[in-house]
Design an enzyme around this catalytic site. Structure first.
Site, short mmCIF file in Angstrom:
data_model
loop_
_atom_site.label_atom_id
_atom_site.label_comp_id
_atom_site.label_asym_id
_atom_site.label_seq_id
_atom_site.Cartn_x
_atom_site.Cartn_y
_atom_site.Cartn_z
N LYS A 123 0.87 -1.18 0.00
CA LYS A 123 0.00 0.00 0.00
C LYS A 123 0.90 1.23 0.00
CE LYS A 123 -4.06 -1.91 0.23
NZ LYS A 123 -5.12 -1.64 -0.74
N ASP B 122 -0.40 -0.03 -4.37
CA ASP B 122 -1.83 0.31 -4.39
C ASP B 122 -2.04 1.59 -3.59
OD1 ASP B 122 -4.58 0.43 -4.37
OD2 ASP B 122 -4.90 -1.52 -3.42
N GLU C 48 -1.90 0.64 -8.58
CA GLU C 48 -3.34 0.42 -8.49
C GLU C 48 -4.04 1.71 -8.03
OE1 GLU C 48 -3.92 -3.19 -6.27
OE2 GLU C 48 -6.05 -2.81 -6.04
N ASP D 106 -9.04 -0.40 -9.69
CA ASP D 106 -9.76 -1.22 -8.70
C ASP D 106 -11.09 -0.50 -8.46
OD1 ASP D 106 -10.82 -2.23 -6.32
OD2 ASP D 106 -8.95 -2.25 -5.22
N GLY E 77 -8.88 -8.60 -3.06
CA GLY E 77 -9.39 -9.10 -1.79
C GLY E 77 -9.90 -7.95 -0.94
#
Ligand code: OSB
Ligand code: MG
Length: 379
Positions: free
Chosen positions: A163, A188, A213, A238, A290
């Site tokens: 992240k 992400d 992402e 996403d 997820g």
């Protein structure tokens, strides 16, 4: 399948380790589970909405409301031939995709059992095992992050995703690449940047990231297309991909080169398959995202990941990374090669630990067709 009753329940499960993204830290999950009682097998579904409306507009509480008031009544007393008939029954309700997915996925779960077919086969899957990556949250220190990466690489995971956010990006990537120059690495941002930070985002290109992402706004295609023209790193969307039309818009506009599919975010298995097919036709690879799921959602993610265009490692990882004890038996396990073997048995392939679920339950409500009439009379 005749839908006789629907049970909603909330379970509380503490995470083994906190999970932090650019929008906040989670230490305990409040998870909404549904059971669809069909007269035949029971289908289970997990709602992936968070505790707060920070990832998307939905939260566990809005999902409970949408299911109780509108979506469960739309299904009750109906006879459904195929689970893919469910979206049409929900179409009057706008949005609430995670709530819709909870019910639709529970129907697929029941249908696979009734047909004595593995769920993945019913969905059209073709892969006998799936490649796994991990998503590693923002940590208290760089050292803690590097330790976590080391543990996950030793466990065999095939892709590390970290992240990121302003202040937890370039320096972090530098340290990771200094130690592991070759690993498959991605990041992400969960919408933590704006186009004003284009110079910072351009710096990401030096780290050979597999993808970045959702760098920009959660609902944007246009500015991501602008950004994609100016950076070498592939953008993966996403949050922004809410369904098949979004996948088409994003691929045609050049907003991304990769798509993350989360079955809850797009509204259920039918729409997830449609997104998958559209991306496949456009030559855009997909992977399964997820949402810190318990074993029920996890088993559904495994089934979805067997479709042919899931060619990149997903965020589908072992139960033990999240839970001391998962609600399914066996727990999801990942081999030393970073693979999950897809269970070749009817249904989701994992048994529900109903006693454990009862113990974790903090509220529960069963809705039957009679109550549906009552709701109709007293709206
Ligand atoms: O953006 O993929 C995301 C978790 C919660 C909300 C959003 C995201 C995530 C993850 C976790 O990255 C993935 C997982 O369940 O392992
Ligand atoms: Mg994401």
């Amino acid at each position: 399948m005749k839908i006789e009753a629907i049970t909603l329940r909330e379970i509380h499960m503490p995470l083994v380790h906190f999970f932090e993204t650019s929008f906040g830290r989670t230490t305990e999950r409040r998870i909404l589970l549904v059971t669809v009682h069909t007269g035949g097998p029971e289908g289970w579904g997990e709602c992936v909405a968070g505790e707060d409306p920070f990832y998307s507009e939905e939260s566990i509480d809005t999902a409970w409301y949408a299911i109780e008031r509108y979506l469960a009544p739309a299904l009750l007393d109906k006879s459904i031939h195929k689970s893919s008939d469910a979206p049409a029954l929900f179409s009057r309700v706008r949005g609430h995709r995670m709530a819709k997915a909870t019910l639709e996925n529970a129907l697929w779960d029941a249908e696979a059992q009734a047909k004595r077919m593995p769920l993945w086969e019913l969905l059209g899957g073709t892969q006998a095992e799936i490649a796994c990556g991990v998503s590693i949250g923002i940590q208290n220190s760089h050292e803690q992050l590097l330790e976590k990466i080391e543990t996950e690489l030793a466990a065999g995971y095939r892709r590390i995703k970290v992240k990121c956010k302003p202040g937890w990006d370039v320096e972090v990537f530098e340290k990771i690449r200094a130690r592991w120059p070759q690993i498959l690495l991605s990041c992400d941002a969960n919408s933590a940047y704006t186009l004003q930070q284009i110079e910072l985002l351009k710096q990401f290109d030096q780290f050979q990231l597999l993808m970045i992402e959702q760098p920009l706004w959660h609902d944007d295609f246009y500015f991501h297309a602008q950004l994609q023209k100016q950076i070498k790193t592939s953008i993966c969307l996403d949050e922004a991909i809410r369904g098949q039309r979004d996948a088409q818009a994003a691929t045609e506009l050049g907003s991304c080169r990769i798509i993350n599919i989360k079955v809850g975010r797009v509204g259920g298995f039918s729409e997830a398959i449609a997104v998958h097919n559209t991306a496949h036709q456009a030559g855009v690879p997909v992977w399964c995202g997820g949402m810190l799921e318990s074993g029920i959602g996890r088993s559904h993610n495994i089934a979805l990941s067997t479709l042919p265009n899931f060619t990149l490692p997903g965020d589908v990882s072992a139960s033990k990374r999240y839970w001391k004890e998962d609600v399914i038996d066996p727990a999801v396990e990942v081999s030393a090669q970073g693979l999950i073997k897809v269970p070749n048995v009817p249904g989701r392939g994992f048994k529900i630990k109903t006693d454990l679920i009862e113990k974790l339950t903090t509220r529960k409500q069963t809705i039957r067709a009679v109550e549906k009439v009552a709701v109709g009379r007293f709206p």
